[in-house]
Design a protein around this motif. Sequence first.
Motif, PDB file in Angstrom:
ATOM      1  N   ALA A   1       0.767  -1.198  -0.489  1.00 34.83           N
ATOM      2  CA  ALA A   1      -0.148   0.230  -0.129  1.00 34.83           C
ATOM      3  C   ALA A   1       1.108   0.983  -0.067  1.00 34.83           C
ATOM      4  CB  ALA A   1      -0.779   0.053   0.976  1.00 34.83           C
ATOM      5  N   THR A   2       2.010   1.239   0.746  1.00 32.10           N
ATOM      6  CA  THR A   2       2.971   2.518   0.453  1.00 32.10           C
ATOM      7  C   THR A   2       3.475   2.411  -0.619  1.00 32.10           C
ATOM      8  OG1 THR A   2       3.462   1.862   3.060  1.00 32.10           O
ATOM      9  CG2 THR A   2       4.282   3.999   2.236  1.00 32.10           C
ATOM     10  N   GLY A   3       3.764   1.752  -1.221  1.00 35.08           N
ATOM     11  CA  GLY A   3       4.533   2.290  -2.203  1.00 35.08           C
ATOM     12  C   GLY A   3       3.551   2.715  -3.687  1.00 35.08           C
ATOM     13  N   ILE A   4       2.298   1.517  -3.529  1.00 30.48           N
ATOM     14  CA  ILE A   4       1.320   2.118  -4.685  1.00 30.48           C
ATOM     15  C   ILE A   4       0.971   3.564  -3.874  1.00 30.48           C
ATOM     16  CG2 ILE A   4      -0.891   1.641  -5.397  1.00 30.48           C
ATOM     17  CD1 ILE A   4       0.243  -1.894  -4.711  1.00 30.48           C
ATOM     18  N   GLU A   5       0.800   3.848  -3.419  1.00 28.37           N
ATOM     19  CA  GLU A   5       0.166   5.203  -2.929  1.00 28.37           C
ATOM     20  C   GLU A   5       1.019   6.293  -3.448  1.00 28.37           C
ATOM     21  OE1 GLU A   5      -1.873   7.987  -2.252  1.00 28.37           O
ATOM     22  OE2 GLU A   5      -2.354   6.323  -1.146  1.00 28.37           O
ATOM     23  N   ALA A   6       2.991   5.721  -3.115  1.00 28.26           N
ATOM     24  CA  ALA A   6       3.915   6.560  -4.119  1.00 28.26           C
ATOM     25  C   ALA A   6       4.050   6.625  -5.346  1.00 28.26           C
ATOM     26  CB  ALA A   6       5.444   5.947  -3.338  1.00 28.26           C
ATOM     27  N   LEU A   7       3.402   5.678  -5.693  1.00 30.36           N
ATOM     28  CA  LEU A   7       3.561   5.338  -7.121  1.00 30.36           C
ATOM     29  C   LEU A   7       1.985   6.299  -7.909  1.00 30.36           C
ATOM     30  CD1 LEU A   7       3.676   1.926  -8.274  1.00 30.36           C
ATOM     31  CD2 LEU A   7       5.318   3.402  -8.904  1.00 30.36           C
ATOM     32  N   SER A   8       1.209   5.620  -7.815  1.00 30.07           N
ATOM     33  CA  SER A   8      -0.179   6.438  -7.475  1.00 30.07           C
ATOM     34  C   SER A   8       0.231   7.949  -7.386  1.00 30.07           C
ATOM     35  CB  SER A   8      -1.531   6.090  -6.443  1.00 30.07           C
ATOM     36  OG  SER A   8      -2.260   7.281  -6.684  1.00 30.07           O
ATOM     37  N   ARG A   9       0.707   8.320  -6.804  1.00 33.18           N
ATOM     38  CA  ARG A   9       0.918  10.291  -6.488  1.00 33.18           C
ATOM     39  C   ARG A   9       2.633  10.369  -7.616  1.00 33.18           C
ATOM     40  NH1 ARG A   9      -0.318  12.626  -0.783  1.00 33.18           N
ATOM     41  NH2 ARG A   9      -1.914  11.200  -0.402  1.00 33.18           N
ATOM     42  N   GLY A  10       2.793   9.831  -8.210  1.00 33.08           N
ATOM     43  CA  GLY A  10       3.932  10.323  -8.907  1.00 33.08           C
ATOM     44  C   GLY A  10       5.555   9.490  -9.657  1.00 33.08           C
ATOM     45  N   ALA A  11       5.686   8.835  -8.318  1.00 37.25           N
ATOM     46  CA  ALA A  11       7.106   8.221  -8.648  1.00 37.25           C
ATOM     47  C   ALA A  11       7.277   7.549  -9.094  1.00 37.25           C
ATOM     48  CB  ALA A  11       7.002   7.413  -7.142  1.00 37.25           C
ATOM     49  N   GLY A  12       8.553   7.753  -9.922  1.00 33.67           N
ATOM     50  CA  GLY A  12       8.171   6.978 -10.944  1.00 33.67           C
ATOM     51  C   GLY A  12       8.877   5.837 -11.209  1.00 33.67           C
ATOM     52  N   HIS A  13       9.711   4.546 -10.144  1.00 31.54           N
ATOM     53  CA  HIS A  13       9.920   3.282 -10.009  1.00 31.54           C
ATOM     54  C   HIS A  13       9.650   3.108  -8.323  1.00 31.54           C
ATOM     55  CE1 HIS A  13      10.136  -0.322 -11.610  1.00 31.54           C
ATOM     56  NE2 HIS A  13      11.521  -0.845 -10.335  1.00 31.54           N
ATOM     57  N   ALA A  14       9.058   1.688  -7.786  1.00 28.86           N
ATOM     58  CA  ALA A  14       8.632   1.256  -6.480  1.00 28.86           C
ATOM     59  C   ALA A  14       9.309   0.297  -7.047  1.00 28.86           C
ATOM     60  CB  ALA A  14       7.514   0.940  -6.139  1.00 28.86           C
ATOM     61  N   VAL A  15      10.356  -0.437  -5.899  1.00 28.69           N
ATOM     62  CA  VAL A  15      10.456  -1.431  -5.878  1.00 28.69           C
ATOM     63  C   VAL A  15       9.919  -1.850  -4.313  1.00 28.69           C
ATOM     64  CG1 VAL A  15      12.366  -3.241  -4.975  1.00 28.69           C
ATOM     65  CG2 VAL A  15      13.498  -1.827  -6.866  1.00 28.69           C
ATOM     66  N   PHE A  16       8.720  -3.206  -4.476  1.00 28.33           N
ATOM     67  CA  PHE A  16       8.596  -3.643  -2.787  1.00 28.33           C
ATOM     68  C   PHE A  16       9.249  -5.049  -2.215  1.00 28.33           C
ATOM     69  CE2 PHE A  16       5.865  -1.698  -5.293  1.00 28.33           C
ATOM     70  CZ  PHE A  16       4.813  -0.937  -4.888  1.00 28.33           C
ATOM     71  N   VAL A  17       9.937  -5.121  -0.855  1.00 29.56           N
ATOM     72  CA  VAL A  17      10.207  -6.334  -0.794  1.00 29.56           C
ATOM     73  C   VAL A  17       9.731  -6.841   0.542  1.00 29.56           C
ATOM     74  CG1 VAL A  17      12.770  -6.966   0.415  1.00 29.56           C
ATOM     75  CG2 VAL A  17      12.250  -4.728  -1.348  1.00 29.56           C
ATOM     76  N   ASP A  18       9.184  -8.337   0.300  1.00 30.91           N
ATOM     77  CA  ASP A  18       8.953  -9.073   2.317  1.00 30.91           C
ATOM     78  C   ASP A  18       9.210 -10.136   1.390  1.00 30.91           C
ATOM     79  OD1 ASP A  18       6.205  -7.926   3.506  1.00 30.91           O
ATOM     80  OD2 ASP A  18       6.883 -10.629   3.213  1.00 30.91           O
ATOM     81  N   SER A  19       9.262 -10.865   2.461  1.00 32.24           N
ATOM     82  CA  SER A  19       9.643 -11.931   3.177  1.00 32.24           C
ATOM     83  C   SER A  19       8.914 -13.875   2.450  1.00 32.24           C
ATOM     84  CB  SER A  19      10.490 -12.432   3.936  1.00 32.24           C
ATOM     85  OG  SER A  19       9.622 -12.255   5.132  1.00 32.24           O
ATOM     86  N   GLY A  20       7.604 -12.918   2.268  1.00 31.43           N
ATOM     87  CA  GLY A  20       6.231 -13.484   2.678  1.00 31.43           C
ATOM     88  C   GLY A  20       5.761 -13.828   1.394  1.00 31.43           C
ATOM     89  N   ALA A  21       5.620 -15.337   1.429  1.00 24.37           N
ATOM     90  CA  ALA A  21       4.840 -15.317  -0.175  1.00 24.37           C
ATOM     91  C   ALA A  21       3.724 -15.317  -0.138  1.00 24.37           C
ATOM     92  CB  ALA A  21       4.769 -16.837  -0.247  1.00 24.37           C
ATOM     93  N   GLN A  22       2.636 -14.716   0.386  1.00 22.40           N
ATOM     94  CA  GLN A  22       1.775 -14.794   0.586  1.00 22.40           C
ATOM     95  C   GLN A  22       1.611 -13.191   0.338  1.00 22.40           C
ATOM     96  OE1 GLN A  22      -1.208 -15.723   4.114  1.00 22.40           O
ATOM     97  NE2 GLN A  22      -3.183 -14.283   2.933  1.00 22.40           N
ATOM     98  N   ALA A  23       2.178 -12.398   1.088  1.00 24.18           N
ATOM     99  CA  ALA A  23       2.774 -10.814   0.914  1.00 24.18           C
ATOM    100  C   ALA A  23       3.307 -10.295  -0.313  1.00 24.18           C
ATOM    101  CB  ALA A  23       3.220 -10.083   1.732  1.00 24.18           C
TER     102      ALA A  23
END
Length: 133
Positions: free
Chosen positions: A53-75
Amino acid sequence: MRVIAGEAKGLRLAPVPDGTRPLSDRAREGLFSSLGPAVVGATVWDLYAGTGATGIEALSRGAGHAVFVDSGAQAVRTINANLDRARFTGRATVRKAEVATFLGRTDGTADVVFLDPPYDTPIQQIEHVLALL
């Protein structure tokens, strides 16, 4: 949970994976109000991403690229579903990894880094991650 502002404003995000404590809509709104235009065109990292949600919010507000990192498969599945819903897959990279491992192996850089680790993360682990940034 929903996207607060920008091009995906109002979009409802996929449900939170079990064991994930997402940053609330209100907290994200305050965070991005504080950052203002700093995210526009930026490369952002959403570490301990959960739903993304935080990275997607950044993209929605004009970020050029987002990298999402999580260790959980479901996440990771939830992040990918939410990126697809928001139509941001072309501006995002998703990595299934421990945050410290990702930071130790990446040669990339970020303009803005979001860290929202689980409450039960040992302080030593958080300090190690901060030292890697």
